[in-house]
Design a protein around this motif. Structure first.
Motif, PDB file in Angstrom:
ATOM      1  N   ASN A 122      -8.349 -43.319 -33.883  1.00 38.96           N
ATOM      2  CA  ASN A 122      -8.471 -44.604 -33.875  1.00 38.96           C
ATOM      3  C   ASN A 122      -6.999 -45.017 -34.516  1.00 38.96           C
ATOM      4  OD1 ASN A 122     -11.016 -44.685 -33.451  1.00 38.96           O
ATOM      5  ND2 ASN A 122     -11.996 -44.471 -35.028  1.00 38.96           N
ATOM      6  N   PRO A 123      -6.635 -45.988 -33.824  1.00 36.40           N
ATOM      7  CA  PRO A 123      -5.078 -46.358 -34.146  1.00 36.40           C
ATOM      8  C   PRO A 123      -5.027 -47.193 -35.348  1.00 36.40           C
ATOM      9  CG  PRO A 123      -5.495 -46.848 -31.909  1.00 36.40           C
ATOM     10  CD  PRO A 123      -6.774 -46.442 -32.538  1.00 36.40           C
ATOM     11  N   ILE A 124      -4.189 -46.980 -36.511  1.00 39.08           N
ATOM     12  CA  ILE A 124      -3.821 -47.536 -37.425  1.00 39.08           C
ATOM     13  C   ILE A 124      -3.399 -49.234 -37.282  1.00 39.08           C
ATOM     14  CG2 ILE A 124      -2.696 -47.630 -39.840  1.00 39.08           C
ATOM     15  CD1 ILE A 124      -4.709 -45.309 -39.272  1.00 39.08           C
ATOM     16  N   ILE A 125      -3.694 -50.044 -37.886  1.00 40.05           N
ATOM     17  CA  ILE A 125      -3.413 -51.478 -37.722  1.00 40.05           C
ATOM     18  C   ILE A 125      -1.717 -51.344 -37.733  1.00 40.05           C
ATOM     19  CG2 ILE A 125      -3.587 -52.261 -39.874  1.00 40.05           C
ATOM     20  CD1 ILE A 125      -4.372 -55.003 -38.846  1.00 40.05           C
ATOM     21  N   GLY A 126      -1.189 -51.885 -36.789  1.00 35.68           N
ATOM     22  CA  GLY A 126       0.280 -51.955 -36.875  1.00 35.68           C
ATOM     23  C   GLY A 126       0.966 -50.711 -36.205  1.00 35.68           C
ATOM     24  N   GLU A 127       0.001 -49.883 -35.694  1.00 34.94           N
ATOM     25  CA  GLU A 127       0.510 -48.754 -35.022  1.00 34.94           C
ATOM     26  C   GLU A 127       0.952 -49.101 -33.408  1.00 34.94           C
ATOM     27  OE1 GLU A 127      -1.335 -44.614 -33.169  1.00 34.94           O
ATOM     28  OE2 GLU A 127      -2.202 -45.383 -34.804  1.00 34.94           O
ATOM     29  N   THR A 128       2.078 -48.388 -33.146  1.00 34.57           N
ATOM     30  CA  THR A 128       2.623 -48.837 -31.812  1.00 34.57           C
ATOM     31  C   THR A 128       2.814 -47.573 -30.913  1.00 34.57           C
ATOM     32  OG1 THR A 128       5.168 -48.554 -32.491  1.00 34.57           O
ATOM     33  CG2 THR A 128       3.742 -50.599 -32.692  1.00 34.57           C
ATOM     34  N   PHE A 129       3.050 -47.573 -29.572  1.00 35.29           N
ATOM     35  CA  PHE A 129       3.467 -46.170 -28.916  1.00 35.29           C
ATOM     36  C   PHE A 129       4.268 -47.075 -27.604  1.00 35.29           C
ATOM     37  CE2 PHE A 129       2.904 -43.610 -25.231  1.00 35.29           C
ATOM     38  CZ  PHE A 129       3.059 -42.302 -25.748  1.00 35.29           C
ATOM     39  N   HIS A 130       5.438 -46.341 -27.449  1.00 37.96           N
ATOM     40  CA  HIS A 130       6.435 -46.469 -26.390  1.00 37.96           C
ATOM     41  C   HIS A 130       6.721 -45.534 -25.570  1.00 37.96           C
ATOM     42  CE1 HIS A 130       7.667 -50.409 -28.738  1.00 37.96           C
ATOM     43  NE2 HIS A 130       7.506 -49.505 -29.820  1.00 37.96           N
ATOM     44  N   CYS A 131       6.761 -45.923 -24.313  1.00 37.06           N
ATOM     45  CA  CYS A 131       7.327 -44.709 -23.388  1.00 37.06           C
ATOM     46  C   CYS A 131       7.668 -45.433 -22.087  1.00 37.06           C
ATOM     47  CB  CYS A 131       6.149 -43.650 -22.988  1.00 37.06           C
ATOM     48  SG  CYS A 131       4.644 -44.583 -22.287  1.00 37.06           S
ATOM     49  N   SER A 132       8.156 -44.574 -21.200  1.00 38.18           N
ATOM     50  CA  SER A 132       8.489 -45.142 -19.868  1.00 38.18           C
ATOM     51  C   SER A 132       8.376 -44.028 -18.649  1.00 38.18           C
ATOM     52  CB  SER A 132      10.064 -45.412 -19.918  1.00 38.18           C
ATOM     53  OG  SER A 132      10.901 -44.420 -20.073  1.00 38.18           O
ATOM     54  N   TRP A 133       8.468 -44.356 -17.524  1.00 38.83           N
ATOM     55  CA  TRP A 133       8.608 -43.665 -16.359  1.00 38.83           C
ATOM     56  C   TRP A 133       9.512 -43.992 -15.500  1.00 38.83           C
ATOM     57  CZ3 TRP A 133       4.206 -45.971 -18.336  1.00 38.83           C
ATOM     58  CH2 TRP A 133       3.124 -45.152 -18.758  1.00 38.83           C
ATOM     59  N   ARG A 134      10.392 -42.866 -14.824  1.00 41.20           N
ATOM     60  CA  ARG A 134      11.246 -42.942 -13.939  1.00 41.20           C
ATOM     61  C   ARG A 134      10.567 -42.792 -12.553  1.00 41.20           C
ATOM     62  NH1 ARG A 134      17.203 -41.179 -16.126  1.00 41.20           N
ATOM     63  NH2 ARG A 134      17.401 -42.747 -17.832  1.00 41.20           N
ATOM     64  N   MET A 135      10.841 -43.343 -11.439  1.00 46.94           N
ATOM     65  CA  MET A 135      10.226 -42.881 -10.254  1.00 46.94           C
ATOM     66  C   MET A 135      11.363 -43.033  -9.249  1.00 46.94           C
ATOM     67  SD  MET A 135       7.185 -41.899  -9.605  1.00 46.94           S
ATOM     68  CE  MET A 135       7.325 -41.014  -8.136  1.00 46.94           C
ATOM     69  N   PRO A 136      11.500 -42.253  -8.412  1.00 52.26           N
ATOM     70  CA  PRO A 136      12.565 -42.314  -7.175  1.00 52.26           C
ATOM     71  C   PRO A 136      12.095 -43.454  -6.322  1.00 52.26           C
ATOM     72  CG  PRO A 136      12.144 -40.181  -7.620  1.00 52.26           C
ATOM     73  CD  PRO A 136      11.234 -40.838  -8.539  1.00 52.26           C
ATOM     74  N   LYS A 137      12.977 -44.350  -5.935  1.00 54.94           N
ATOM     75  CA  LYS A 137      12.616 -45.292  -4.843  1.00 54.94           C
ATOM     76  C   LYS A 137      11.973 -44.533  -3.362  1.00 54.94           C
ATOM     77  CE  LYS A 137      15.656 -48.767  -6.748  1.00 54.94           C
ATOM     78  NZ  LYS A 137      16.933 -49.632  -6.428  1.00 54.94           N
ATOM     79  N   SER A 138      12.589 -43.532  -3.327  1.00 56.31           N
ATOM     80  CA  SER A 138      11.672 -42.939  -2.161  1.00 56.31           C
ATOM     81  C   SER A 138      10.680 -42.436  -2.228  1.00 56.31           C
ATOM     82  CB  SER A 138      12.666 -41.781  -1.497  1.00 56.31           C
ATOM     83  OG  SER A 138      12.758 -40.714  -2.760  1.00 56.31           O
ATOM     84  N   GLU A 139      10.005 -42.185  -3.210  1.00 59.32           N
ATOM     85  CA  GLU A 139       8.628 -41.676  -3.598  1.00 59.32           C
ATOM     86  C   GLU A 139       7.864 -42.926  -3.390  1.00 59.32           C
ATOM     87  OE1 GLU A 139       7.466 -38.831  -3.754  1.00 59.32           O
ATOM     88  OE2 GLU A 139       9.322 -37.399  -4.116  1.00 59.32           O
ATOM     89  N   VAL A 140       8.186 -43.984  -4.089  1.00 61.25           N
ATOM     90  CA  VAL A 140       7.363 -45.210  -4.143  1.00 61.25           C
ATOM     91  C   VAL A 140       7.218 -45.562  -2.559  1.00 61.25           C
ATOM     92  CG1 VAL A 140       7.221 -47.509  -4.856  1.00 61.25           C
ATOM     93  CG2 VAL A 140       8.148 -45.865  -6.295  1.00 61.25           C
ATOM     94  N   ALA A 141       8.089 -45.526  -1.842  1.00 62.24           N
ATOM     95  CA  ALA A 141       7.998 -45.823  -0.280  1.00 62.24           C
ATOM     96  C   ALA A 141       7.097 -45.116   0.386  1.00 62.24           C
ATOM     97  CB  ALA A 141       9.340 -45.749   0.518  1.00 62.24           C
ATOM     98  N   SER A 142       6.618 -43.974  -0.042  1.00 60.78           N
ATOM     99  CA  SER A 142       5.743 -43.152   0.488  1.00 60.78           C
ATOM    100  C   SER A 142       4.172 -43.004  -0.167  1.00 60.78           C
ATOM    101  CB  SER A 142       6.263 -41.655   0.512  1.00 60.78           C
ATOM    102  OG  SER A 142       6.516 -41.125  -0.764  1.00 60.78           O
ATOM    103  N   SER A 143       4.120 -43.914  -1.235  1.00 61.04           N
ATOM    104  CA  SER A 143       3.196 -43.859  -1.887  1.00 61.04           C
ATOM    105  C   SER A 143       1.959 -44.804  -1.431  1.00 61.04           C
ATOM    106  CB  SER A 143       3.305 -44.264  -3.346  1.00 61.04           C
ATOM    107  OG  SER A 143       4.410 -43.168  -4.206  1.00 61.04           O
ATOM    108  N   VAL A 144       1.852 -45.249  -0.119  1.00 58.10           N
ATOM    109  CA  VAL A 144       0.907 -46.176   0.270  1.00 58.10           C
ATOM    110  C   VAL A 144      -0.037 -45.192   0.975  1.00 58.10           C
ATOM    111  CG1 VAL A 144       0.250 -47.905   2.021  1.00 58.10           C
ATOM    112  CG2 VAL A 144       2.721 -47.817   1.030  1.00 58.10           C
ATOM    113  N   ILE A 145      -1.365 -45.193   0.505  1.00 57.49           N
ATOM    114  CA  ILE A 145      -2.394 -44.480   0.823  1.00 57.49           C
ATOM    115  C   ILE A 145      -2.753 -44.864   2.404  1.00 57.49           C
ATOM    116  CG2 ILE A 145      -4.682 -43.403   0.569  1.00 57.49           C
ATOM    117  CD1 ILE A 145      -4.491 -44.124  -2.447  1.00 57.49           C
TER     118      ILE A 145
END
Length: 676
Positions: free
Chosen positions: A379-402
């Motif tokens: 259970n998060p403590i009040i004021g607790e934070t979480f940060h993150c990020s993702w890097r995604m090659p643009k070529s992978e996104v172009a092929s990510s249509v189902i």
């Protein structure tokens, strides 16, 4: 049940016709003598509880004649092929307890018997008088046996209370003690059984009332998370008083230390340098059953104290059932397919973008759950934070249509390595995520993610409400999220399903349940998605169905079915059908700052001691560290109350009933209004 009768609406319908020579209900022995102890319906009259009523007839066009017997003592309506076969086994039987007897509006001869099981008999008498005889006696019998169930329930509750008292009166130690594991299991399961039976009886009453008054209005649902029947005082131990095990006594923390550390939360929002983040190497698997098995008696003792429907927000749960991450990080793990997230805005039409959002939404839950065992994030403590990020090659996104050309790629491609991502540099999209616990009571989390280059972001706030359901725990996710596609000037509002921890006395497992909706007011497209909980008998686990619709034309453009943690099938209006195997779908690892660079109230640094102790299976140490954090939070809350100091959030601002990120993309990048 085959009556060999005429079909109505594709279903066989049973029928009874009383011949003219038998134009009245003929009782056997003293069948129609009044019985003061029996219940009477609104039509009045009485009938002996030990009698039977019978009717016989010949033949009629479109209807099949059958010999019916009303067994008042057993509360059954039985039928035979003919009167001569009544000494044989009945061809069909209806339980009348909870049934609804309804005269038909179509004529003065017909009536229906709707059993609580859902089975229905449609019967016909010779005339209105004959019908009234049958309807009156069936209603009297039905009411008597329905009320008898309630009396049986009261009797069973009394016996169960005696059982609990008997166990609790045993000594705390010795050959047979009140803490014996088998007796604790008996205590917990007997209570859960009674709660379940009470729930079922209440649903039976609701069904009976709805049939009497007409069908329930469209959209009416039965809420399972609240207690339906007032339980005895034995079960009421005060939802406002936190339950704690003997080991969970408060630990004194110097108030000066608490107040000083709370000052860390008052800083202005911090700008996270993406260059400080590295690919996450933490792998906290949650498949170990050892701790659960060893602490079974603690779980049983806890369950025996809880009341059906009790709010678990203030209940202190044992440490060993925790998974090694905060709830805020769990929300981040729902973003583990950033390629599908970014690909939403690549859709060339409003229809395509809505379908892509649904595809992304349904693929997010599998990675959000860690392991097959149902464990609870911190259970998060009040004021607790979480940060993150993702890097995604643009070529992978172009092929990510189902679609037909990329299904294989989406289920089998491996995420690029850290070295490859660094070499790509500007050829990568970046998705950034921040979450904050903005409220303690009620527990509300806010989270925000954006891809600035693609001009898209999502903002959400979630209030988690946990309820004890007997042999399981239900968590309702109250709140909503909004996905903004600034390139298209579109907003997609969505909600989250409920989560359930099932079989908490054996091997606990997770399932999702409930109906969620996705809407885009600008385009008129919407999606309705149902997460199906497993029925009592049969049925598949983790089933999900849904459809995407254009509201203006009422046209369904895509249908979805499958399992949210296995294989999903998407059927499009073009006639094309696609499959997505979630177990093979590539997961992009998030990037986080090392602990030494994190703020003291960032999730991983804040919970580090608890996580390390759980990883080393040192449950007592983990409990001690967890209790210290929680006691510090309580002390700080008391200090703010005494000094009248309002709580100040760091990254989110309250707007109306929701919480919004302080610097969302739509305040920085103007929304465009492209022509479709």
């Amino acid at each position: 049940m085959d009556f060999g009768v005429k079909m109505q609406g594709g279903e066989p319908v049973s029928a009874m016709k009383v011949s003219e020579s038998e134009g009245r209900l003929e009782g056997l022995a003293t069948a129609v003598t009044p019985n003061k102890s029996s219940s009477s319906s609104s039509c009045g009259g009485g009938i002996s509880s030990s009698s039977s009523s019978s009717s016989r007839g010949g033949s009629a066009k479109g209807w099949q004649y059958r010999f019916f017997v009303l067994n008042n003592e057993a509360g059954l309506l039985e039928y035979f092929v003919n009167e001569q076969s009544r000494n044989q086994k009945p061809r069909g039987t209806l339980q009348l307890a909870g049934a609804v007897i309804s005269p038909s509006d179509e004529d003065s001869h017909t009536f229906t018997v709707n059993a609580a099981s859902g089975e229905q008999y449609k019967l016909r008498a010779t005339d209105a008088k004959e019908r009234q005889h049958w309807v009156s006696r069936l209603q009297i019998c039905t009411q008597h046996h329905t009320e008898a169930i309630g009396k049986m329930m009261s009797h069973a509750e009394g016996q169960q209370r005696d059982l609990i008292r008997g166990i609790e009166c045993l000594p705390a130690s010795g050959h047979l003690s009140s803490l014996d594991q088998d007796l604790l299991m008996l205590k917990a399961t007997s209570m859960a059984t009674m709660n379940c039976l009470n729930d079922c009886f209440h649903i039976l009453q609701l069904q009976h009332a709805s049939h009497q008054k007409g069908s329930l209005p469209s959209g009416t649902t039965i809420e399972w998370l609240e207690p339906k029947i007032p339980l005895s005082n034995h079960y009421k131990n005060g939802a406002d008083q936190p339950f704690a095990t003997e080991q969970s006594k408060p630990v004194a923390v110097p108030e000066e230390q608490c107040v000083a550390e709370s000052g860390l939360l008052a800083r202005e929002p911090e700008e996270i340098n993406a260059d400080d983040e590295v690919e996450d190497t933490c792998d906290n698997k949650e498949d170990d059953l050892g701790a659960v098995e060893e602490q079974r008696s603690v779980i049983l003792h806890l369950l025996s104290q809880l009341k059906l429907g009790m709010d678990l927000t203030r209940v202190v749960l044992p440490t060993f059932i925790l998974e090694k991450r905060s709830l805020l990080e769990m929300y981040a793990d729902f973003m583990s397919h950033p390629d599908l997230f970014i690909a939403i805005t690549n859709g060339t039409t409003a229809e395509d973008r809505m379908i892509r959002f649904v595809e992304y939404y349904l693929t997010s839950f599998h990675e959000g759950r860690k392991g097959a065992i149902a464990k609870k994030p911190y259970n998060p403590i009040i004021g607790e934070t979480f940060h993150c990020s993702w890097r995604m090659p643009k070529s992978e996104v172009a092929s990510s249509v189902i679609n037909s050309s990329s299904t294989q790629a989406i289920t089998n491609h491996a995420p690029p390595s850290e070295e490859a991502l660094n070499q790509m540099g500007s050829d990568c999209y970046m998705v950034r995520f921040v979450a904050e616990q903005v409220s303690h009571h009620p527990p509300v989390s806010g989270f925000y993610a954006e891809c600035a280059e693609r001009k898209m972001c999502v903002n959400a706030h979630v209030w988690t409400k946990s309820k004890f359901l007997g042999m399981s725990i239900g968590v309702t996710m109250v709140g909503e999220g909004i996905l903004s596609l600034l390139e298209h000037g579109e907003e997609y509002t969505f909600s989250l399903p409920c989560a359930y921890a099932r079989s908490i006395l054996t091997v606990p497992w997770v399932e999702l349940g409930g109906k969620v909706n996705v809407n885009c007011a600008k385009t008129g497209y919407s999606a309705s998605i149902t997460f199906h909980t497993k029925p009592f008998y049969g049925g598949k686990l983790h089933r999900v169905t849904g459809e995407v619709k254009h509201n203006i034309t009422n046209t369904v453009v895509c249908r979805v079915q499958g399992e949210w943690n296995s294989i999903l099938e998407f059927a499009y209006s073009s006639g094309e059908t696609k499959y997505v195997d979630l177990t093979k779908l590539a997961v992009t690892k998030k990037r986080v700052r090392p602990l030494e660079k994190q703020d003291p109230f960032e999730s991983r640094r804040l919970w580090k001691n608890v996580t390390d102790s759980l990883r080393d299976s040192e449950i007592d140490k983990a409990t001690e560290h967890k209790r210290t954090l929680e006691e510090r939070q309580r002390t700080e809350e008391r200090h703010r109350t005494e000094t009248g100091t309002p709580w100040k959030t760091k990254y989110f601002i309250k707007e109306g009933d929701g919480w919004v990120y302080h610097k969302p993309l739509w305040k920085i990048i103007p929304t465009t209004q492209p022509a479709e």
